[in-house]
Scaffold this motif. Structure first.
Motif, PDB file in Angstrom:
ATOM      1  N   GLU A   1       0.846  -1.174   0.013  1.00  0.00           N
ATOM      2  CA  GLU A   1      -0.388  -0.262  -0.376  1.00  0.00           C
ATOM      3  C   GLU A   1       0.874   0.913   0.113  1.00  0.00           C
ATOM      4  OE1 GLU A   1      -2.444  -2.923   1.276  1.00  0.00           O
ATOM      5  OE2 GLU A   1      -0.198  -2.483   2.147  1.00  0.00           O
ATOM      6  N   TYR A   2       1.876   0.832   0.178  1.00  0.00           N
ATOM      7  CA  TYR A   2       2.787   2.457   0.879  1.00  0.00           C
ATOM      8  C   TYR A   2       4.137   2.306  -0.578  1.00  0.00           C
ATOM      9  CZ  TYR A   2       2.273   2.629   5.821  1.00  0.00           C
ATOM     10  OH  TYR A   2       1.681   3.053   6.911  1.00  0.00           O
ATOM     11  N   ILE A   3       3.686   1.435  -2.003  1.00  0.00           N
ATOM     12  CA  ILE A   3       4.418   1.927  -3.117  1.00  0.00           C
ATOM     13  C   ILE A   3       3.947   3.020  -4.375  1.00  0.00           C
ATOM     14  CG2 ILE A   3       5.044   0.305  -5.081  1.00  0.00           C
ATOM     15  CD1 ILE A   3       4.950  -2.065  -3.761  1.00  0.00           C
ATOM     16  N   VAL A   4       3.091   3.804  -4.161  1.00  0.00           N
ATOM     17  CA  VAL A   4       2.613   4.159  -5.023  1.00  0.00           C
ATOM     18  C   VAL A   4       2.065   5.919  -4.360  1.00  0.00           C
ATOM     19  CG1 VAL A   4       0.305   5.315  -6.728  1.00  0.00           C
ATOM     20  CG2 VAL A   4       0.508   2.837  -6.247  1.00  0.00           C
ATOM     21  N   PRO A   5       2.272   5.779  -3.304  1.00  0.00           N
ATOM     22  CA  PRO A   5       2.415   7.278  -2.174  1.00  0.00           C
ATOM     23  C   PRO A   5       4.067   7.483  -2.389  1.00  0.00           C
ATOM     24  CG  PRO A   5       1.206   5.747  -0.860  1.00  0.00           C
ATOM     25  CD  PRO A   5       1.192   5.011  -1.906  1.00  0.00           C
TER      26      PRO A   5
ATOM     27  N   PHE B   1       5.033  10.751  -4.029  1.00  0.00           N
ATOM     28  CA  PHE B   1       6.162  11.898  -2.509  1.00  0.00           C
ATOM     29  C   PHE B   1       7.603  12.264  -4.055  1.00  0.00           C
ATOM     30  CE2 PHE B   1       9.066  13.522   0.166  1.00  0.00           C
ATOM     31  CZ  PHE B   1       8.588  14.570   0.427  1.00  0.00           C
ATOM     32  N   ALA B   2       8.276  11.269  -4.113  1.00  0.00           N
ATOM     33  CA  ALA B   2       9.480  11.513  -4.920  1.00  0.00           C
ATOM     34  C   ALA B   2       9.336  11.978  -6.202  1.00  0.00           C
ATOM     35  CB  ALA B   2      10.078   9.819  -5.357  1.00  0.00           C
ATOM     36  N   ILE B   3       8.453  11.798  -6.707  1.00  0.00           N
ATOM     37  CA  ILE B   3       7.902  12.400  -7.655  1.00  0.00           C
ATOM     38  C   ILE B   3       8.001  14.362  -8.044  1.00  0.00           C
ATOM     39  CG2 ILE B   3       6.329  12.877 -10.575  1.00  0.00           C
ATOM     40  CD1 ILE B   3       6.362  10.349  -9.947  1.00  0.00           C
ATOM     41  N   SER B   4       7.671  14.183  -6.676  1.00  0.00           N
ATOM     42  CA  SER B   4       6.888  16.138  -6.150  1.00  0.00           C
ATOM     43  C   SER B   4       8.136  16.570  -6.131  1.00  0.00           C
ATOM     44  CB  SER B   4       6.381  15.465  -4.897  1.00  0.00           C
ATOM     45  OG  SER B   4       7.091  15.440  -3.870  1.00  0.00           O
TER      46      SER B   4
END
Length: 329
Positions: A173-177, A181-184
């Protein structure tokens, strides 16, 4: 026929979000390919066929010619224990439909507000923790599935760098968030001359707002805050209710404009708890306070788009115009 077409067009305009085609996600199942070819020659060929994955994840140029790497991977994919772990991982993740769908929706959302965004390819790997958990670049994302397989699998990351409060976040569940965040970071403007803790707090706050905004709803509900910042639900509730105490600590100790790296680390780095405030105060509390400040600023300035927010590098302006003083509303 024209009437039906016009009506369909109007209906699509009214429901633009549902009519927008999601970004395509190219998923490279490097993990499955790796475990399907257990000979050195096949592994060498796989590395040569995926040079960018090989360089990014294994930090090896011309990885297929790296005899030590080929030998190590050959030993690992022929190891019965790692094969057992891989089988558990494949069961946990299945055909990746959920992961691909969430990434597609998140990439689509990012593209709407940041037209220069191009969906990166995504590769999944399983190596028995030979590489990092996650690598994100503009063109390629590599996910170490063995890290995110959850608490039920036979083997989990080990070592002092993986305390329980970190391991708890290693679920799918934490992968996409984490990716969003890294893309941000690419869009998160900062003033490099501003070395204050407040500037760092605003950086994290903007990143978390970006993540919440771009993440798709899950089960019809917005993504949980716990998946964005990594705090447990209990920690989030306790911290929210005690934020006047937390804020008082920041003000009494004149932390907002602190530039001493050692002091900043106490409030911004990952820790089991923030001892300076109390054993119930989670680590990286400065990031959470930054999220509260930026969130309040964004709520108070409805005309500020997410793109405008991310372009604003004036940490002090965001703070002062937020009106945040530790209040819960």
């Amino acid at each position: 026929m024209r009437i039906h077409t016009a009506l369909a067009g109007l209906f699509c305009l009214l429901l633009l979000a549902s009519c927008t085609k999601n970004e395509d996600v190219t998923l490279i199942r490097f993990d499955q390919q790796l475990f399907s070819g257990k000979s050195p020659d096949k592994i060498k060929s796989l590395l040569n066929q995926n040079p960018v994955v090989s360089q990014l994840y294994f930090n090896a140029n011309r990885a297929g010619n790296d005899t030590a790497l080929v030998h190590e991977l050959t030993n690992r994919v022929n190891n019965p224990a790692l094969n057992e772990l891989n089988a558990q991982i494949q069961d946990e993740f299945g055909d990746m439909t959920d992961l691909r769908s969430q990434l597609a929706q998140a990439f689509t959302n990012i593209k709407k507000d940041f037209p220069d965004f191009h969906s990166p390819r995504v590769a999944t790997v399983v190596t028995g923790f030979l590489g990092p958990d996650l690598v994100v670049t503009d063109s390629l994302i590599v996910i170490g599935l063995d890290y995110f397989a959850g608490p039920k699998v036979k083997y989990r990351p080990q070592g002092p760098e993986y305390p329980q409060y970190i391991l708890r976040r290693y679920t799918k569940e934490y992968i996409v968030p984490a990716i969003v965040f890294a893309i941000s970071d690419k869009y998160n403007a900062t003033n490099r001359t501003d070395q204050t803790m407040l500037a760092d707090m605003m950086y994290y706050g903007k990143g978390y707002i970006f993540t919440k905004t771009m993440m798709p709803d899950i089960g019809g509900e917005p993504i949980a805050d716990s998946l964005v910042i990594g705090y447990s639900d209990k920690q989030l509730t306790q911290t929210f209710n005690a934020q006047d105490v937390v804020w008082g600590h920041f003000i009494d100790n004149q932390l907002l404009y602190q530039t001493n790296p050692a002091i900043k680390q106490r409030y911004l780095n990952e820790r089991p708890f923030t001892a300076e405030i109390g054993p119930d105060c989670p680590g990286a509390i400065g990031r959470w306070v930054g999220w509260r400040i930026v969130g309040r600023y964004h709520d108070e300035h409805s005309g500020v788009s997410i793109a405008d927010l991310m372009r604003n590098a004036d940490a002090r302006q965001i703070f002062e115009q937020s009106g945040y003083k530790g209040q819960k509303d």
